[in-house]
Design an enzyme around this catalytic site. Structure first.
Site, PDB file in Angstrom:
ATOM      1  N   SER A  21       0.714  -1.269  -0.011  1.00  0.00           N
ATOM      2  CA  SER A  21      -0.006   0.085   0.085  1.00  0.00           C
ATOM      3  C   SER A  21       0.768   1.336  -0.023  1.00  0.00           C
ATOM      4  O   SER A  21       0.447   2.185  -0.717  1.00  0.00           O
ATOM      5  CB  SER A  21      -0.989  -0.085   1.193  1.00  0.00           C
ATOM      6  OG  SER A  21      -0.247   0.241   2.411  1.00  0.00           O
ATOM      7  N   ARG A  99      12.883  -7.766   5.333  1.00  0.00           N
ATOM      8  CA  ARG A  99      14.278  -8.663   5.615  1.00  0.00           C
ATOM      9  C   ARG A  99      15.122  -7.655   6.108  1.00  0.00           C
ATOM     10  O   ARG A  99      15.284  -6.336   6.044  1.00  0.00           O
ATOM     11  CB  ARG A  99      14.816  -8.794   4.105  1.00  0.00           C
ATOM     12  CG  ARG A  99      14.139  -9.503   3.226  1.00  0.00           C
ATOM     13  CD  ARG A  99      14.044 -11.303   3.544  1.00  0.00           C
ATOM     14  NE  ARG A  99      15.278 -11.611   3.641  1.00  0.00           N
ATOM     15  CZ  ARG A  99      15.574 -12.822   4.184  1.00  0.00           C
ATOM     16  NH1 ARG A  99      14.442 -13.536   4.896  1.00  0.00           N
ATOM     17  NH2 ARG A  99      16.805 -13.510   4.251  1.00  0.00           N
ATOM     18  N   ILE A 100      15.823  -8.197   7.052  1.00  0.00           N
ATOM     19  CA  ILE A 100      17.073  -7.481   7.950  1.00  0.00           C
ATOM     20  C   ILE A 100      17.914  -7.426   6.884  1.00  0.00           C
ATOM     21  O   ILE A 100      18.481  -8.565   6.228  1.00  0.00           O
ATOM     22  CB  ILE A 100      17.454  -8.302   9.088  1.00  0.00           C
ATOM     23  CG1 ILE A 100      16.172  -8.159  10.146  1.00  0.00           C
ATOM     24  CG2 ILE A 100      18.792  -7.680   9.627  1.00  0.00           C
ATOM     25  CD1 ILE A 100      16.434  -8.980  11.452  1.00  0.00           C
ATOM     26  N   HIS A 117       8.831   3.006   8.857  1.00  0.00           N
ATOM     27  CA  HIS A 117       8.446   2.217  10.077  1.00  0.00           C
ATOM     28  C   HIS A 117       7.060   2.711  10.874  1.00  0.00           C
ATOM     29  O   HIS A 117       6.976   3.897  10.935  1.00  0.00           O
ATOM     30  CB  HIS A 117       9.548   2.276  10.952  1.00  0.00           C
ATOM     31  CG  HIS A 117       9.422   1.434  12.218  1.00  0.00           C
ATOM     32  ND1 HIS A 117       9.574  -0.056  12.086  1.00  0.00           N
ATOM     33  CD2 HIS A 117       9.104   1.751  13.254  1.00  0.00           C
ATOM     34  CE1 HIS A 117       9.224  -0.585  13.084  1.00  0.00           C
ATOM     35  NE2 HIS A 117       9.065   0.285  14.148  1.00  0.00           N
ATOM     36  N   GLU A 182       1.120   6.987   6.988  1.00  0.00           N
ATOM     37  CA  GLU A 182       2.131   6.854   6.303  1.00  0.00           C
ATOM     38  C   GLU A 182       2.010   7.084   4.830  1.00  0.00           C
ATOM     39  O   GLU A 182       3.019   7.435   4.062  1.00  0.00           O
ATOM     40  CB  GLU A 182       2.424   5.201   6.217  1.00  0.00           C
ATOM     41  CG  GLU A 182       2.629   4.423   7.657  1.00  0.00           C
ATOM     42  CD  GLU A 182       2.879   3.254   7.724  1.00  0.00           C
ATOM     43  OE1 GLU A 182       3.641   2.563   6.666  1.00  0.00           O
ATOM     44  OE2 GLU A 182       2.461   2.564   8.785  1.00  0.00           O
TER      45      GLU A 182
HETATM   46  C1  GRF Z   1       3.860  -0.503   6.816  1.00  0.00           C
HETATM   47  O1  GRF Z   1       3.084  -0.424   7.953  1.00  0.00           O
HETATM   48  C2  GRF Z   1       5.106  -0.030   6.944  1.00  0.00           C
HETATM   49  O2  GRF Z   1       5.341   0.872   7.698  1.00  0.00           O
HETATM   50  C3  GRF Z   1       5.933  -1.343   7.382  1.00  0.00           C
HETATM   51  O3  GRF Z   1       5.212  -2.306   6.662  1.00  0.00           O
HETATM   52  C4  GRF Z   1       3.974  -2.307   6.440  1.00  0.00           C
HETATM   53  C5  GRF Z   1       3.918  -2.254   4.965  1.00  0.00           C
HETATM   54  O4  GRF Z   1       2.550  -2.239   4.702  1.00  0.00           O
HETATM   55  N1  GRF Z   1       7.321  -1.131   7.135  1.00  0.00           N
HETATM   56  P1  GRF Z   1       2.446  -1.862   2.927  1.00  0.00           P
HETATM   57  O5  GRF Z   1       2.863  -3.238   2.214  1.00  0.00           O
HETATM   58  O6  GRF Z   1       3.136  -0.812   2.255  1.00  0.00           O
HETATM   59  O7  GRF Z   1       0.833  -1.897   2.638  1.00  0.00           O
END
Ligand code: GRF
Length: 223
Positions: A21, A99-100, A117, A182
């Site tokens: 997303s 992935r780390i 994040h 986000e």
């Molecule tokens: C999001 O919450 C992002 O912050 C985190 O993983 C999630 C990914 O969601 N790193 P999407 O795949 O972008 O919908």
């Protein structure tokens, strides 16, 4: 758009692992002309990532570097770095890339590797951030866009968006409220980078953006 403008346009590669997303919010910001970048490609470490279908539907080149095909983290990261380098992006955008990363990978893309994040870092690095925020009883939660450094979820902060934690919130409701933010801040941060208004210098974020009392860096609403 003139050829001159096009050639100056920065390009990005987006790395995903699943739903995509955040990737979609970047794609639509580009499509609507609000984000002046060229999306050189979307790469997933999982062949079944839903976001791949969406990217292809937008005409964006996609590729899979399946981590399960590699003996160890180093081998995977070397292959992933090679796949990215082929596209020669100015910026690598991690969008739900689960992935780390090895130090070598992070150093290779130092200053041009960004992540989002779902918490207000440095609170709640790692997984299950919304559940942990509810358990901790915080009143404010949110998300953070940051440059990536070798320590997980720890790099210099570019922008954060805060949301209130409401009485009666559950994990899904809080996650949805954070996710909506986000989708606002990630295109915004990428745009700052593309416009040359954001860079990393000596491990610190240098941001040439008006920071006014309206709270631009606290709860941004639009590009
Ligand atoms: C999001 O919450 C992002 O912050 C985190 O993983 C999630 C990914 O969601 N790193 P999407 O795949 O972008 O919908």
């Amino acid at each position: 758009m003139s050829l001159e403008k096009k050639s100056a346009e920065k390009s990005i590669v987006i790395l995903i692992s699943g739903r995509g997303s955040n990737m979609a919010s970047l794609l639509s910001a580009v499509a609507s002309g609000k984000l002046p970048v060229r999306i050189a490609g979307v790469i997933s470490n999982r062949p079944d990532a839903q976001g791949l279908v969406m990217a292809a539907a937008h005409g964006v080149p996609t590729c899979v570097v399946d981590h399960q095909q590699f003996a160890d983290r180093e081998a995977f990261d070397t292959a992933m770095a090679a796949a990215i380098d082929q596209l020669a992006p100015d910026l690598v955008v991690l969008a739900g890339f689960m992935r780390i990363l090895t130090d070598g990978f992070v150093q290779h893309f130092a200053g041009r590797l960004m992540n989002i994040h779902p918490s207000l870092l440095p609170s709640f690095p790692g997984l299950h951030t919304h559940r942990r925020a509810l358990e901790a009883g915080v009143r404010i939660h949110g998300c953070t866009v940051h440059f990536v450094t070798p320590t997980l979820d720890h790099g210099p902060v570019i922008v954060q968006a805060a949301v209130p934690v409401l009485d009666g919130d559950d994990e899904a409701g809080l996650a949805a409220r954070v996710l909506a933010q986000e989708h606002q801040v990630y295109p915004m941060a990428v745009r700052w980078f593309a416009e040359g208004r954001l860079r990393l210098a000596d491990g610190r974020v240098v941001l040439d953006v008006a920071q006014d009392a309206a709270g631009l860096l606290i709860a941004p609403v639009a590009l």
